[in-house]
Design an enzyme around this catalytic site. Structure first.
Site, PDB file in Angstrom:
ATOM      1  N   ASP A   1       2.670  45.768  87.429  1.00  0.00           N
ATOM      2  CA  ASP A   1       4.126  45.841  87.353  1.00  0.00           C
ATOM      3  C   ASP A   1       4.656  47.254  87.146  1.00  0.00           C
ATOM      4  O   ASP A   1       5.860  47.486  87.297  1.00  0.00           O
ATOM      5  CB  ASP A   1       4.648  44.963  86.201  1.00  0.00           C
ATOM      6  CG  ASP A   1       4.424  43.479  86.439  1.00  0.00           C
ATOM      7  OD1 ASP A   1       4.100  43.104  87.581  1.00  0.00           O
ATOM      8  OD2 ASP A   1       4.573  42.699  85.480  1.00  0.00           O
TER       9      ASP A   1
ATOM     10  N   LYS B   1      11.983  42.574  83.227  1.00  0.00           N
ATOM     11  CA  LYS B   1      12.225  42.130  84.609  1.00  0.00           C
ATOM     12  C   LYS B   1      12.048  40.625  84.680  1.00  0.00           C
ATOM     13  O   LYS B   1      11.421  39.987  83.822  1.00  0.00           O
ATOM     14  CB  LYS B   1      11.269  42.819  85.586  1.00  0.00           C
ATOM     15  CG  LYS B   1       9.772  42.584  85.333  1.00  0.00           C
ATOM     16  CD  LYS B   1       9.232  41.274  85.861  1.00  0.00           C
ATOM     17  CE  LYS B   1       7.743  41.091  85.565  1.00  0.00           C
ATOM     18  NZ  LYS B   1       7.262  39.708  85.883  1.00  0.00           N
TER      19      LYS B   1
ATOM     20  N   LEU C   1       7.773  38.898  81.409  1.00  0.00           N
ATOM     21  CA  LEU C   1       8.951  39.761  81.516  1.00  0.00           C
ATOM     22  C   LEU C   1       8.590  41.240  81.664  1.00  0.00           C
ATOM     23  O   LEU C   1       9.472  42.085  81.765  1.00  0.00           O
ATOM     24  CB  LEU C   1       9.859  39.569  80.298  1.00  0.00           C
ATOM     25  CG  LEU C   1      10.403  38.147  80.112  1.00  0.00           C
ATOM     26  CD1 LEU C   1      11.150  38.032  78.784  1.00  0.00           C
ATOM     27  CD2 LEU C   1      11.307  37.746  81.269  1.00  0.00           C
TER      28      LEU C   1
ATOM     29  N   PRO D   1       9.462  39.965  74.392  1.00  0.00           N
ATOM     30  CA  PRO D   1       8.274  39.277  73.864  1.00  0.00           C
ATOM     31  C   PRO D   1       7.070  39.460  74.774  1.00  0.00           C
ATOM     32  O   PRO D   1       7.200  39.629  75.986  1.00  0.00           O
ATOM     33  CB  PRO D   1       8.710  37.809  73.792  1.00  0.00           C
ATOM     34  CG  PRO D   1       9.818  37.693  74.788  1.00  0.00           C
ATOM     35  CD  PRO D   1      10.520  39.015  74.797  1.00  0.00           C
TER      36      PRO D   1
ATOM     37  N   GLY E   1       7.129  43.515  79.635  1.00  0.00           N
ATOM     38  CA  GLY E   1       7.421  44.469  78.565  1.00  0.00           C
ATOM     39  C   GLY E   1       6.404  45.591  78.426  1.00  0.00           C
ATOM     40  O   GLY E   1       6.761  46.763  78.348  1.00  0.00           O
TER      41      GLY E   1
END
Length: 324
Positions: free
Chosen positions: A190, A41, A153, A148, A155
């Site tokens: 998240d 994201k 982001l 990464p 992950g």
């Protein structure tokens, strides 16, 4: 030097549960093999309202799923009631290189294990409340990392959400959407977003997720330098600035109009919608993150020099993205 310099596209999920998966019944072993993508994201804006008494931060953020994704292969095995549940996960390098610390991380320390343990606890409690025997599940998983770490982001949270989604499917959807999102919120801020995906406004500590009209199709480039940002360190430094704001203040300063447009079917292109409100694309964590990792500022400069119409850091960094 940038370790990531790649074009991606904003995604729209096809259903309420964001991750797409396939499954194969393995028959004689009473097990099912799931293959599932766990997307990354970006945060089109990330505003920090303040810190709660319990230490969590109140967020107000526009999350957007993109087509960069980790890959998970997970075998779920139904155990006998007398068997011990086992969780095993192997992490491999994909588009990003995985360090030895993650490759050698004990399974019980992995965020995916936390998702498994939290889900099974909630599932067993619900079964017990109805006087039903809970099934036992063991897990053998392989995770290929393309997203990464310490990049902003999402992950790890997306990987955890993938585990929740396949457990929910394997066990016949025993938890309601609200119960599943509650479990997700106990794993990471998240995770509830990744149970929905697409384009969503996330507020509270990330546990309140509102689906919005899709911004799919916008092209973006992500740059990430070799250094990562520690999320706890970034928030700690932000807290030292002693800044607070309210949702009503933000909404009266343009965010209300932006979100109202996204709550309706779009009447112009997704990129035009975003660019019309580009002054609102602000990440409150940029300042502390750049103090910790100054290379982030150069990433943003590089994106503008490459023709990005807007560029900013995602999450707590250290990646930055530009819209094209």
């Amino acid at each position: 030097m940038n370790t990531m310099n790649t074009m991606y596209t904003m995604n729209k999920t096809s259903n309420k549960i964001g991750h797409k998966f396939t499954k194969t019944n393995l028959g004689t072993r009473n097990s099912v093999l799931y293959e599932i993508l766990a997307p990354a994201k970006i945060n089109l804006f990330l505003r920090i309202l303040g810190t709660r008494e319990d230490g969590y931060h109140e967020l107000y953020s526009l999350f957007q799923e993109i087509d960069l994704a980790d890959e998970l292969k997970v075998e779920l095995i139904c155990c006998e009631t007398t068997d011990k549940e086992v969780f095993q996960i192997e992490t491999k390098s994909g588009l990003c290189e995985v360090g030895e610390d993650l490759k050698n991380l004990p399974s019980e320390k992995h965020l995916c294990y936390k998702a498994f343990a939290r889900y099974m606890d909630e599932y067993r409690a619900k079964c017990n409340s109805f006087g039903v025997m809970a099934r036992k599940i063991s897990v053998k998983a392989t995770l290929v990392k393309n997203i990464p770490s310490e990049a902003g982001l999402g992950g790890g949270s997306s990987d955890a959400a993938a585990i929740l989604i396949i457990l929910q499917d394997m066990l016949g959807n025993p938890l309601t959407e609200e119960e599943l999102e509650f479990v997700g919120s106990k794993i990471g801020a998240d995770v509830p977003f990744f149970l929905v995906g697409g384009t969503s406004l996330c507020s509270g500590i990330g546990d309140r997720v509102e689906e919005l009209s899709s911004l799919e199709g916008i092209s973006l480039k992500i740059l990430k330098n070799a250094r990562g940002v520690s999320t706890p360190e970034c928030f700690k430094l932000y807290d030292s600035f002693k800044v607070s704001k309210t949702i009503s203040e933000l909404e009266s300063n343009g965010y209300g109009a932006f979100l109202e447009e996204l709550r309706k079917p779009l009447t112009r292109s997704a990129l035009d919608v975003v660019l019309a409100h580009k002054d609102l694309l602000v990440n409150d964590l940029s300042k502390p993150a750049i103090i910790l990792v100054p290379e982030i500022e150069q990433e943003i400069t590089d994106l503008f020099s490459q023709g990005a119409k807007v560029a900013l850091m995602s999450g707590s960094g250290s990646s930055a993205f530009g819209l094209f």
